[in-house]
Design a protein around this motif. Structure first.
Motif, short mmCIF file in Angstrom:
data_model
loop_
_atom_site.label_atom_id
_atom_site.label_comp_id
_atom_site.label_asym_id
_atom_site.label_seq_id
_atom_site.Cartn_x
_atom_site.Cartn_y
_atom_site.Cartn_z
N GLN A 112 0.83 -1.20 0.00
CA GLN A 112 0.00 0.00 0.00
C GLN A 112 0.86 1.25 0.00
O GLN A 112 2.01 1.23 0.43
CB GLN A 112 -0.93 -0.02 1.21
N LEU A 113 0.30 2.33 -0.50
CA LEU A 113 1.03 3.59 -0.54
C LEU A 113 1.28 4.11 0.87
O LEU A 113 2.28 4.76 1.12
CB LEU A 113 0.21 4.63 -1.31
N GLY A 114 0.33 3.82 1.76
CA GLY A 114 0.49 4.28 3.15
C GLY A 114 0.29 5.77 3.30
O GLY A 114 0.96 6.41 4.12
N SER A 334 -2.30 1.56 -7.78
CA SER A 334 -0.89 1.67 -7.37
C SER A 334 -0.16 0.41 -7.81
O SER A 334 -0.58 -0.71 -7.51
CB SER A 334 -0.78 1.87 -5.86
N ALA A 335 0.91 0.63 -8.56
CA ALA A 335 1.73 -0.50 -9.06
C ALA A 335 3.11 -0.34 -8.44
O ALA A 335 4.08 0.00 -9.11
CB ALA A 335 1.78 -0.47 -10.58
N ILE A 336 3.17 -0.54 -7.12
CA ILE A 336 4.38 -0.19 -6.36
C ILE A 336 5.00 -1.43 -5.70
O ILE A 336 5.75 -1.30 -4.75
CB ILE A 336 4.08 0.90 -5.31
N GLY A 375 11.67 -11.14 -2.78
CA GLY A 375 10.80 -10.02 -3.15
C GLY A 375 10.57 -9.99 -4.66
O GLY A 375 11.18 -10.75 -5.42
N PRO A 376 9.66 -9.09 -5.08
CA PRO A 376 9.20 -9.12 -6.47
C PRO A 376 10.14 -8.42 -7.45
O PRO A 376 9.88 -7.31 -7.88
CB PRO A 376 7.85 -8.40 -6.38
N GLN A 377 11.23 -9.07 -7.77
CA GLN A 377 12.14 -8.52 -8.78
C GLN A 377 12.48 -9.60 -9.79
O GLN A 377 12.63 -10.76 -9.42
CB GLN A 377 13.48 -8.08 -8.16
N GLY A 378 12.62 -9.16 -11.02
CA GLY A 378 13.09 -10.07 -12.05
C GLY A 378 11.98 -10.61 -12.92
O GLY A 378 10.81 -10.63 -12.52
N VAL A 379 12.39 -11.02 -14.12
CA VAL A 379 11.43 -11.57 -15.09
C VAL A 379 11.44 -13.10 -15.01
O VAL A 379 12.24 -13.68 -14.26
CB VAL A 379 11.77 -11.07 -16.52
N ILE A 380 10.56 -13.76 -15.77
CA ILE A 380 10.38 -15.20 -15.60
C ILE A 380 11.68 -16.01 -15.78
O ILE A 380 11.96 -16.89 -14.97
CB ILE A 380 9.23 -15.71 -16.49
P1 NAP Z 1 9.23 -2.40 -9.85
O1 NAP Z 1 9.93 -2.53 -11.13
O2 NAP Z 1 10.00 -2.56 -8.59
O3 NAP Z 1 8.51 -0.96 -9.85
C1 NAP Z 1 7.85 -0.45 -8.73
C2 NAP Z 1 7.66 1.05 -8.90
O4 NAP Z 1 6.90 1.51 -7.80
C3 NAP Z 1 8.97 1.83 -8.89
O5 NAP Z 1 8.90 2.86 -9.87
C4 NAP Z 1 9.00 2.43 -7.47
O6 NAP Z 1 9.68 3.62 -7.36
C5 NAP Z 1 7.54 2.67 -7.26
N1 NAP Z 1 7.19 2.82 -5.85
C6 NAP Z 1 7.45 1.95 -4.83
N2 NAP Z 1 6.94 2.43 -3.67
C7 NAP Z 1 6.35 3.61 -3.97
C8 NAP Z 1 5.67 4.59 -3.20
N3 NAP Z 1 5.46 4.42 -1.89
N4 NAP Z 1 5.22 5.70 -3.83
C9 NAP Z 1 5.41 5.88 -5.15
N5 NAP Z 1 6.05 4.99 -5.94
C10 NAP Z 1 6.52 3.87 -5.34
O7 NAP Z 1 8.02 -3.43 -9.70
P2 NAP Z 1 6.86 -3.93 -10.69
O8 NAP Z 1 6.56 -2.97 -11.76
O9 NAP Z 1 5.81 -4.36 -9.75
O10 NAP Z 1 7.51 -5.22 -11.36
C11 NAP Z 1 7.93 -6.36 -10.58
C12 NAP Z 1 8.88 -7.21 -11.41
O11 NAP Z 1 8.14 -7.84 -12.47
C13 NAP Z 1 9.97 -6.40 -12.07
O12 NAP Z 1 11.17 -7.12 -12.05
C14 NAP Z 1 9.48 -6.25 -13.50
O13 NAP Z 1 10.48 -6.03 -14.46
C15 NAP Z 1 8.77 -7.58 -13.70
N6 NAP Z 1 7.78 -7.47 -14.79
C16 NAP Z 1 8.20 -7.64 -16.06
C17 NAP Z 1 7.31 -7.47 -17.11
C18 NAP Z 1 7.79 -7.63 -18.53
O14 NAP Z 1 8.91 -8.07 -18.72
N7 NAP Z 1 7.00 -7.28 -19.51
C19 NAP Z 1 5.98 -7.13 -16.86
C20 NAP Z 1 5.59 -6.94 -15.54
C21 NAP Z 1 6.49 -7.12 -14.51
P3 NAP Z 1 11.18 3.68 -6.78
O15 NAP Z 1 12.04 3.14 -7.87
O16 NAP Z 1 11.38 5.11 -6.47
O17 NAP Z 1 11.19 2.79 -5.55
#
Ligand code: NAP
Length: 461
Positions: A112-114, A334-336, A375-380
């Motif tokens: 959550q944004l909090g 929110s996609a955070i 945690g949620p980082q990285g692609v498949i």
């Molecule tokens: P992400 O890449 O970590 O992006 C999250 C975004 O949310 C960042 O811009 C972050 O900003 C922002 N954020 C976090 N907390 C926030 C807050 N409190 N207020 C405002 N902004 C905030 O995560 P994701 O988009 O959920 O993706 C997760 C993983 O799945 C990633 O590795 C992604 O590459 C992968 N994925 C890949 C594909 C694809 O290849 N097509 C598609 C979907 C997902 P900060 O950087 O400032 O923290």
């Protein structure tokens, strides 16, 4: 019917049949000389994030299911669907009846944004969109993506979508949501989006989409291929004020990020240089804007207050002098990022929202990998690398501490499930669901998913 085991030496339970669960099952089933791997899945359907997270218009990415499906057909891998660990079976029961337990449970909860105004009860700490505490018009990307991907958890979501939608976050998930909201019917024709979700999106008459990053274009985590796609949408024009963009990537930028940053920046400059367009949907890219408060009217979102952020060494800091601006809105997504869901009894790091672990080791005989590990980082494809790393650790631990005592594995588990009136679904049941979903797809679509649990279970019968 799920067949009983044929005297395996090593019994392994994997929790979760997404990419990480399938990859670790595949690797261990081939590397270990005599092993039975039981893959527990709380839904009737396998493939986790690939089925319910990957955007429905990215069918090429979804083709990975063919590879994952082959793992489920291996003679020493058994899919046990519609059984939830922590509900139908306890973590302790798994540890008792298997030599090893591996959690590959992903990250399903929205962070959550909090910020004030986010929830009706004023509770910003629970962070659980599954319980629906948000005000009307405010959703997490996980819940929203599950809804348009026909995940049974969100079958009843019915989001309130209006003309003006903001998406918070500068990652690839945020871009997925932009595409799904802005693509034309022709662009979605070969997707497997849930038809009800598609109708709701069309009926909303979306005109303005705001993509809001708290940091700058160089710090955005989206990737160039995905960014390029949003510049090619048939009915959506990208609106971007050039003054938000630096001219170049600074020399001191981290070399591992430099190429991606330069490609993103080139694309953004090209977007900013475009002529005004008459396309019906406008996507506004806003950088260095931090959400500070949500405003609502009778429980329904009405506006988002934003504050300009100042970057110090790339990190956002408050600018006390900067005025708050107000963006009138109907919907906010929110996609955070995400958190994992804790399994009762399994060590869990509440702060980080992951299963507590040291390089994949949770406690003796218990491991985790993928998004539930780090945690949620990285692609498949990263999940396969993770799976190889954790598989090596498991093999090494087994060499140092070989298992000797027999365990009952699925024989004991199936007795427990029967006592509790739980009927697990098998791989053959999943094949029936798969065939039924494929058969009911309209022309050009790969499948039409069942979105409710009762429909999935009926299709398996
Ligand atoms: P992400 O890449 O970590 O992006 C999250 C975004 O949310 C960042 O811009 C972050 O900003 C922002 N954020 C976090 N907390 C926030 C807050 N409190 N207020 C405002 N902004 C905030 O995560 P994701 O988009 O959920 O993706 C997760 C993983 O799945 C990633 O590795 C992604 O590459 C992968 N994925 C890949 C594909 C694809 O290849 N097509 C598609 C979907 C997902 P900060 O950087 O400032 O923290």
């Amino acid at each position: 019917m799920i067949e009983p085991s044929v005297q395996p030496t090593l019994q392994i339970a994997v929790i979760g049949s997404g990419p990480s669960g399938c990859y670790i099952a595949d690797i261990l089933s081939k590397k270990l000389p005599s092993v039975q791997i039981d893959l527990f899945e709380r839904l009737p359907t396998p493939f986790g994030l690939v089925r319910a997270g990957v955007a429905p218009d990215h069918q090429i990415t979804k083709q990975i299911t063919r590879q994952l499906d082959r793992t489920l057909q291996l003679p020493n891998v058994r899919f046990i669907g519609h059984v939830e660990i922590g509900q139908n079976l306890s973590y302790d029961e798994l540890k008792q009846h298997y030599h090893l337990v591996i959690a590959a449970t992903g990250a399903l909860q929205d962070r959550q944004l909090g910020i004030p105004g986010e929830s009706l009860q004023g509770d910003q700490s629970s962070g659980v969109n599954r319980s629906g505490v948000n005000i009307t018009g405010v959703y997490g990307s996980g819940a929203f993506a599950c809804w348009y991907n026909a995940h049974p958890d969100q079958a009843e979501l019915a989001p309130h979508l209006g003309r003006r939608v903001a998406i918070i976050g500068n990652g690839n998930v945020a871009l997925d949501i932009v595409r799904i909201l802005a693509k034309s019917p022709a662009e979605m024709a070969s997707s497997d989006i849930d038809p009800t979700a598609e109708q709701t999106i069309r009926a909303a008459g979306i005109e303005e989409i705001y993509l809001i990053g708290r940091r700058g274009p160089l710090q955005a985590s989206f990737t160039p291929m995905e960014l390029k796609e949003i510049g090619e949408l048939e009915q959506c024009a990208v609106c971007l004020d050039k003054s938000q963009l630096p001219d170049t990537v600074p020399e001191e930028a981290d070399p591992k990020d430099r190429i991606r940053q330069q490609k993103n920046l080139d694309l953004l400059h090209e977007f900013a240089s475009r002529e005004t367009s008459s396309k019906p949907v406008r996507l506004h890219l806003l950088f260095q804007q931090t959400p500070v408060r949500l405003k609502s009217d009778q429980g329904r979102l009405s506006a988002l207050e934003l504050k300009k952020t100042v970057l110090t060494n790339g990190h956002p800091t408050d600018e006390p002098e900067s005025p708050v601006s107000e963006l009138p809105l109907d919907t906010l997504i929110s996609a955070i990022g995400y958190r994992s869901v804790a399994i009762q009894g399994m060590p869990f790091d509440e702060k980080r929202g992951i299963i507590s672990n040291l390089d994949g080791r949770v406690e003796p005989g218990v491991y985790t990998l993928g998004w539930s590990q780090h945690g949620p980082q990285g692609v498949i494809p990263n999940s396969r690398v993770d799976a190889m790393t954790v598989a090596k650790k498991i093999m090494s631990d087994l060499q140092h501490h070989p298992v000797t005592a027999p365990v009952e594995g699925f024989d004991a588990i199936s007795a427990l499930l029967e006592q509790r009136g739980v009927r697990p679904l098998s791989y053959a049941d999943w094949q029936k669901i798969d065939a039924a979903e494929t058969a009911r797809a309209t022309a050009g679509k790969p499948r039409e998913k069942f979105r409710r649990l009762d429909q999935l279970i009926a299709a398996a019968k």
